[in-house]
Design an enzyme around this catalytic site. Structure first.
Site, PDB file in Angstrom:
ATOM      1  N   GLY A  66      33.409  94.485  17.547  1.00 24.90           N
ATOM      2  CA  GLY A  66      33.232  93.951  16.491  1.00 24.90           C
ATOM      3  C   GLY A  66      33.495  93.087  15.616  1.00 24.90           C
ATOM      4  N   ASN A 146      43.275  85.209  18.843  1.00 27.33           N
ATOM      5  CA  ASN A 146      42.181  84.660  19.625  1.00 27.33           C
ATOM      6  C   ASN A 146      42.580  83.524  20.368  1.00 27.33           C
ATOM      7  OD1 ASN A 146      41.262  84.784  16.771  1.00 27.33           O
ATOM      8  ND2 ASN A 146      39.229  83.813  18.505  1.00 27.33           N
ATOM      9  N   ALA A 195      34.071  96.686  23.085  1.00 30.32           N
ATOM     10  CA  ALA A 195      34.814  96.812  24.248  1.00 30.32           C
ATOM     11  C   ALA A 195      35.025  95.415  25.074  1.00 30.32           C
ATOM     12  CB  ALA A 195      33.804  97.916  24.753  1.00 30.32           C
ATOM     13  N   CYS A 320      33.626  81.582  19.235  1.00 31.44           N
ATOM     14  CA  CYS A 320      32.404  81.977  18.350  1.00 31.44           C
ATOM     15  C   CYS A 320      31.964  80.534  18.460  1.00 31.44           C
ATOM     16  CB  CYS A 320      32.693  83.140  17.862  1.00 31.44           C
ATOM     17  SG  CYS A 320      32.968  84.766  18.288  1.00 31.44           S
TER      18      CYS A 320
END
Length: 386
Positions: A66, A146, A195, A320
């Protein structure tokens, strides 16, 4: 309880990937017989991905994930359209794959407008339209956040972009596999996916590029992906993405109903059993499995460590930025003060989670929050003031 960070690869996905590691291992760019198996597998995966978002097969380009897809969309359009303009519009709550890319472009002569969001994390369509200028070349707004799970008004954003002849990209990494997506109906020009957020493998994603959109390459080298994305294809990963996305959308209605029920049950019981908590994100327009809550008078890091002792996996925001001690930029953008934003917890449910697991987590949260608050000088001071 951290499926927004990543998901396990489903057995059906792994089973379909396995032959392409050692049996059908041919390089898709070679011309001999063995390579045909790889070419056919990639073609099948491209069809599967395209079908689920109502795109055409030749509009799907496979990437390394992504983040690469986001970088490619923004840098590729910025480079291609630099002669037309240098203004990009995004929001303050985007993933860092978008924000850091925009910051990079700002250092290289581009102008970026960062839209505000309301208390639920929703952008203003009026502000978006007012921000469009003659030199605006790209609007990039995430499909669903997110961290707090808020789903943005994507179709309306796409309509505004189309009306003003501005390209519209959406980071749909959290949305693909969890929400119905129709790129044609929603006026989406570019869309990023990954994915490993939908029970597929890590290290593979895709970028949808609407037919007719011109975009410069991000990675140069060979002629793979129609000369747009160089590098030998990750055939097993691409196969895994194709299978994972097909499974996700064949079960979408069933899984969504289950996750929404568990999510709402968890939110209600946390709010009922623990005082002074705040639900972050939109109360209804949110990802099916997302629960993001702030607990006053405690630190999110202490909360995570305590949960980990019970083998409960959670996060305080994006995986992240897990090494950062700063409060979430998303929570600050929706108006939370630092001291409250520091006490955030994101629980993201997956298709295998059960009501018994949710009850277990809630019970432990009640105990942990109470213990941490008893140790907090801020909590003690607040209690004395009552």
């Amino acid at each position: 309880m951290d499926h927004a960070a990543t998901t396990p690869v489903r057995k059906e996905v792994l089973d379909e990937m396995m032959p392409y590691f050692s049996e059908y291992y041919g390089n898709p760019s070679s011309i001999y017989y063995l390579s045909n198996f790889s070419k056919i597998a990639i073609d099948k995966a491209r069809e599967r991905v395209a079908k689920t978002i109502n795109a055409e097969k030749n509009e799907i380009y496979f990437t390394g994930g992504g983040t690469e897809a986001d970088n490619w969309a923004i840098k590729g359009i910025a480079s291609k359209l630099r002669d037309k303009g240098n203004h990009i519009i995004t929001s303050k709550i985007e993933h860092h794959a978008i924000l850091h890319t925009c910051e990079y472009l700002e250092k290289n002569g581009f102008e970026v407008t960062y839209l505000n969001v309301d208390e639920y994390g929703m952008i203003s369509l009026d502000e978006l339209e007012r921000s469009i200028k003659d030199n605006t070349i790209l609007i990039s707004i995430m499909f669903a956040n997110n961290e707090i799970g808020t789903i943005e008004p994507i179709k309306e954003i796409g309509s505004i972009a189309r009306k003003h002849n501005v390209i519209f990209h959406t980071d749909a990494v959290q949305a693909v596999g969890s929400l119905p997506i129709d790129v044609k109906d929603m006026n989406i020009d570019l869309l990023s996916m990954s994915a490993h957020k939908l029970y597929g493998p890590k290290g593979v994603g895709a970028l949808y590029v609407r037919k007719g959109i011109k975009i410069d390459s991000l990675i140069h080298g060979g002629a793979q992906e129609k000369n747009k994305r160089a590098g030998t294809e990750n055939v097993p990963g691409i196969v895994g993405l194709g299978k994972a996305i097909e499974l996700a959308y064949s079960e979408l209605e069933e899984n969504t109903a289950k996750l929404v029920e568990l999510r709402d049950y968890m939110i209600k019981n946390i709010q009922n059993r623990i005082p002074e908590v705040r639900l972050n994100g939109h109360p209804t327009k949110r990802l099916p499995g997302n629960v993001n809550i702030c607990f006053r008078y405690i630190e999110g890091e202490s909360l995570l460590l305590s949960l980990d002792m019970y083998k409960i996996e959670a996060s305080s925001g994006s995986a992240c930025t897990s090494g950062s001690l700063d409060p979430s930029h998303v929570l600050l953008a929706i108006g939370l003060p630092h001291e409250i934003a520091h006490g955030s917890l994101r629980l993201s449910l997956g298709i295998k989670n059960t009501k018994e697991e949710v009850d277990f987590v809630i019970d432990k949260l009640v105990t942990i929050v109470d213990r941490l608050r008893q140790m907090s000088p801020l909590y003690e001071k607040n209690q004395e003031g009552k």
